[in-house]
Structures are given as structure tokens and as C-alpha cells.
Write an enzyme that holds these catalytic residues in place. Structure first.
Site, PDB file in Angstrom:
ATOM      1  NE  ARG A 177      -3.547 -15.285  -4.809  1.00  0.00           N
ATOM      2  CZ  ARG A 177      -4.836 -15.130  -5.112  1.00  0.00           C
ATOM      3  NH1 ARG A 177      -5.688 -16.118  -4.958  1.00  0.00           N
ATOM      4  NH2 ARG A 177      -5.284 -13.976  -5.566  1.00  0.00           N
TER       5      ARG A 177
ATOM      6  CG  ASP B  31      -3.943  -8.849  -1.843  1.00  0.00           C
ATOM      7  OD1 ASP B  31      -3.827  -7.930  -2.683  1.00  0.00           O
ATOM      8  OD2 ASP B  31      -4.361  -9.987  -2.138  1.00  0.00           O
TER       9      ASP B  31
ATOM     10  CD1 TRP C   2     -10.259   0.229   1.836  1.00  0.00           C
ATOM     11  CD2 TRP C   2      -9.606   1.865   0.443  1.00  0.00           C
ATOM     12  NE1 TRP C   2     -10.444   1.428   2.481  1.00  0.00           N
ATOM     13  CE2 TRP C   2     -10.053   2.459   1.644  1.00  0.00           C
ATOM     14  CE3 TRP C   2      -9.153   2.711  -0.578  1.00  0.00           C
ATOM     15  CZ2 TRP C   2     -10.058   3.835   1.864  1.00  0.00           C
ATOM     16  CZ3 TRP C   2      -9.158   4.079  -0.371  1.00  0.00           C
ATOM     17  CH2 TRP C   2      -9.612   4.631   0.831  1.00  0.00           C
TER      18      TRP C   2
ATOM     19  CG  LEU D 135       9.881  -2.228  14.648  1.00  0.00           C
ATOM     20  CD1 LEU D 135       9.372  -3.667  14.664  1.00  0.00           C
ATOM     21  CD2 LEU D 135       8.685  -1.264  14.696  1.00  0.00           C
TER      22      LEU D 135
ATOM     23  CG  HIS E 168      -1.380   1.144  -4.579  1.00  0.00           C
ATOM     24  ND1 HIS E 168      -1.448  -0.134  -4.098  1.00  0.00           N
ATOM     25  CD2 HIS E 168      -1.557   1.054  -5.924  1.00  0.00           C
ATOM     26  CE1 HIS E 168      -1.653  -0.977  -5.110  1.00  0.00           C
ATOM     27  NE2 HIS E 168      -1.727  -0.271  -6.228  1.00  0.00           N
TER      28      HIS E 168
END
Ligand code: IPE
Ligand code: IPE
Ligand code: MG
Length: 232
Positions: free
Chosen positions: A185, A17, A22, A128, A34
Site C-alpha cells: 500500500r 517499512d 525487524w 543527487l 529505527h
């Protein structure tokens, strides 16, 4: 040599988030945030490999993110498209297994097929597992699971059976959840799966998230005592 943690999360989940803030802070359009956020994803995958994390799930687009402008949504889709295409070889070279959770139906067809193809190509890697949560909502995941259960004609089910119908059926439950940007949250992320996850909130905006922030979070996890309702 990478610092050797006494204990690391097996499954790390990240609520990325702060991309918009930013960018706004720098006088740039939100989509620049993004774009930089994608670079932070790339970096974080490398940290996971370096520190030996087996599963990492990125919350990339929520069922509520459709409320944003078409311009922003299209921007996110095209970033996703170029990110997956560009990293084709890279992920294969790094032997990273790619996976997704969420309901892909409303996504553009080309994006869907790139992603599905990618999952197929990397399915045998086990070092991974990177999972992208796309059009994902914890509530939606549960509702879709319950509908599958109804279709199968069950009269009642166990927790294990419910877990098997969730998008996350092939993933362990998240041990550690990192949310950046200072918000505290879950925003409808893996609600059922996070019953006993350890939560960590960083003030850093996602595009600025770096190795120092990552290891700081892991050091906090190292000290957490998990009790699952019992006594330690
Ligand atoms: C997170 O950054 C990325 C997505 C939800 C797609 P935001 O876009 O929510 O950034 P802020 O919270 O507005 O700063
Ligand atoms: C959560 O971020 C969703 C993702 C990171 C994809 P949001 O920015 O959408 O969450 P809220 O609206 O602040 O709760
Ligand atoms: Mg946000």
C-alpha cells in the site's frame, strides 16, 4: 565497475517499512529497528550515487505516525537529529543535496533549524538530491496546496499550477516506488505525484535492505514498460 542498467529511475521513492518488525523478531525494542533503518538509508544513498540515480526520496515519518507512542516518536527524532549532525561533512563531501517535504511545524525547533540549515548548505549540489519526507502525508500536501491557491485568489487552476504548490514542486514525479516489509500500500505517500509511478514491493524489512535487494528492484524497473495511457 557498477552494473550498467539500460534504464534507471530518475526519481526513486522509498517507503521504508518494517523497522519495528525487524527489531521485534530479534527480541529488541522497536527503536533498535529505527537505528538500523538509518544505516540502511546511508547504504542506499551510496547505491544511488553508485548507480547514478538523480533523485531519491525517503518516507521517514508520515502524518499518521503521530499515533505511535511518545517514546517511539522521540526515539525517531533523536535518531534523525544525530544522523543529520553526524553526516554534515559526509554529505558535503559526497556533494549530495538535501531536501525535505512535509510540514515541519510540529517538529522540535533544534531539529528544524539543523535541517533548514542543511538544505541551505547543500542547495547548489546537483549530482543527487536526497529528500526526506517528514510529517508528510499526500492528502495533507494537497490540502496545503489548495489553501495556498485560495490565498492567492485563483478562481480555477491548471494541473501545472497545482503541481507548483505541492511540497514536491522542485522534484520530478517519482518513476519508481519501492516499499519494503511486504506491505502493499502507499500509506498516504505522494498520492497525486504517483499517478504513473511504477510500484515495487519487497518482502525484506527495511533495516536488512542491501545492495542485492536494491539492484534486484532496479532490474525489475529496467523491464517495465511505461505507457501513460498510450500504446507502446
Ligand atoms: C517504518 O518502520 C518506519 C516508520 C514508519 C517511521 P515501522 O516502524 O513502520 O516498522 P513496522 O511496520 O512496525 O515493522
Ligand atoms: C509508512 O509506514 C510510513 C513510513 C514509512 C514513514 P507505516 O508503517 O506507517 O504504514 P502503515 O501504517 O503500515 O500503513
Ligand atoms: Mg510499518
Amino acid at each position: 565497475m557498477a552494473y550498467k542498467f539500460k534504464k534507471i529511475p530518475n526519481h526513486l521513492a522509498i517507503i521504508m517499512d518494517g523497522n519495528g518488525r525487524w527489531a521485534t523478531k530479534r527480541g529488541l525494542p522497536r527503536n533498535y529497528g529505527h537505528k538500523e533503518g538509518v544505516n540502511a538509508v546511508e547504504r542506499t544513498i551510496n547505491y544511488c550515487l553508485k548507480y547514478g540515480i538523480k533523485y531519491c526520496t525517503f518516507f521517514a515519518f508520515s502524518t499518521e505516525n503521530w499515533k505511535r507512542s511518545k517514546e517511539e516518536i522521540d526515539g525517531i527524532f533523536s535518531l534523525l537529529r544525530s544522523y543529520i549532525t553526524k553526516n554534515d561533512d559526509l554529505f558535503l563531501k559526497k556533494e549530495v543535496k538535501i531536501n525535505y517535504i512535509g510540514e515541519l511545524t510540529p517538529f522540535p525547533d533544534d531539529l528544524k533549524s539543523i535541517l533548514v540549515n542543511y538544505v541551505k548548505k547543500t542547495k547548489d549540489f546537483d549530482k543527487l538530491t536526497i529528500t526526506f519526507a517528514l510529517n508528510y502525508g499526500g492528502r495533507d500536501d494537497l490540502v496545503r496546496a489548495v489553501n495556498k491557491i485560495i490565498e492567492k485568489g485563483y478562481k480555477n487552476i491548471t494541473e501545472q499550477q497545482l503541481l507548483q504548490e505541492l511540497d514536491t514542486k522542485d522534484l520530478p514525479e517519482p518513476d519508481f516506488v519501492i516499499r519494503t516489509s511486504g506491505e502493499q500500500r502507499l500509506s498516504n505517500f505522494m498520492l497525486y505525484q504517483m499517478a504513473y509511478s511504477e510500484l515495487y514491493f519487497s518482502k525484506v524489512y527495511w533495516p536488512s535492505f542491501n545492495e542485492k535487494h536494491f539492484t534486484k528492484a532496479l532490474k525489475v524497473y529496467e523491464k517495465r514498460k511505461r505507457r501513460y495511457g498510450g500504446l507502446s
